[in-house]
Enzyme design. Sequence first.
Site, PDB file in Angstrom:
ATOM      1  N   GLU A  33      10.028-111.603 -86.807  1.00 33.04           N
ATOM      2  CA  GLU A  33       8.989-111.840 -85.802  1.00 33.04           C
ATOM      3  C   GLU A  33       9.281-113.094 -84.986  1.00 33.04           C
ATOM      4  O   GLU A  33       9.654-114.121 -85.537  1.00 33.04           O
ATOM      5  CB  GLU A  33       7.618-112.002 -86.494  1.00 33.04           C
ATOM      6  CG  GLU A  33       7.159-110.764 -87.247  1.00 33.04           C
ATOM      7  CD  GLU A  33       6.810-109.596 -86.316  1.00 33.04           C
ATOM      8  OE1 GLU A  33       6.664-109.820 -85.108  1.00 33.04           O
ATOM      9  OE2 GLU A  33       6.687-108.454 -86.826  1.00 33.04           O
ATOM     10  N   CYS A  60      -0.270-110.405 -92.063  1.00 29.02           N
ATOM     11  CA  CYS A  60       1.081-110.938 -91.879  1.00 29.02           C
ATOM     12  C   CYS A  60       1.098-111.975 -90.761  1.00 29.02           C
ATOM     13  O   CYS A  60       1.686-113.049 -90.899  1.00 29.02           O
ATOM     14  CB  CYS A  60       2.075-109.808 -91.612  1.00 29.02           C
ATOM     15  SG  CYS A  60       2.294-108.764 -93.076  1.00 29.02           S
TER      16      CYS A  60
HETATM   17  N1  PCA Z   1       1.762-105.956 -94.156  1.00 32.55           N
HETATM   18  C1  PCA Z   1       0.475-106.238 -93.562  1.00 32.55           C
HETATM   19  C2  PCA Z   1      -0.222-107.113 -94.563  1.00 32.55           C
HETATM   20  C3  PCA Z   1       0.569-107.071 -95.805  1.00 32.55           C
HETATM   21  C4  PCA Z   1       1.828-106.394 -95.442  1.00 32.55           C
HETATM   22  O1  PCA Z   1       2.802-106.206 -96.182  1.00 32.55           O
HETATM   23  C5  PCA Z   1       0.556-106.796 -92.150  1.00 32.55           C
HETATM   24  O2  PCA Z   1       1.485-106.423 -91.430  1.00 32.55           O
HETATM   25  O3  PCA Z   1      -0.294-107.587 -91.763  1.00 32.55           O
END
Ligand code: PCA
Length: 216
Positions: free
Chosen positions: A80, A147
């Site tokens: 990200e 996340c």
């Molecule tokens: N993915 C979610 C929350 C926990 C995870 O593994 C997200 O993309 O927010």
Amino acid sequence: MMKILISGFEPFGGSTINPTEQLIRSIQRESIPGVEIRTVLLPVYFDDCVDLLVKEIENFGPDAVISCGLAGGRRDITPERIAVNLKDIAPDAPYPDNKGAKPQDMPINPDGPDGLMTKLPIRKMVNRLKEQGIPASISYTAGTFICNNTMYGILDYIRRKDVPVMAGFVHFPASAEMADEHPDWPTLPQETLLQGLRVIVQTTVDELQHMSKGTP
Ligand code: PCA
């Protein structure tokens, strides 16, 4: 000894598997010369996810933090670029967090900046992953769920405390084991996800070594 902290998440949204939980268990068993790896499994709860990770950072004192999460529906491993100062679940969202929380239009830190950029070498990561034939691309949104909350919270902590930690977030696609629960999601074998995480860790280690030698 260089120290790397790697986090993964529990399952959420009705799934019984989160491949990042298995990833941290696997990577914990591997060894990279000169590198101490510590892992932590985070709950899918707003804010607690950050508090727990901050506690680990304060206990362990890592040089880098690589947080990992599942992004069901994505095809690529996606480091990200940016986290946004927002907690927002649409009223018709399929699931809340694992405590039932469904915040809307809420800042993560009312006094924080709108966005915070990753400190991980994500371009190098993506290039190396692709060289190995692993599907990868930079993502420009970590969403507005847990996340993103984790990535923003850690980068904001580092900013406020001015601690020299290289931190960021990587979303992984669903693993092949999840195909029965989510037939519409693209998947990769768990072993490919693990190889991807190895590349991500090695790229981070190389970058830290590079920086400590003072070379650009
Ligand atoms: N993915 C979610 C929350 C926990 C995870 O593994 C997200 O993309 O927010």
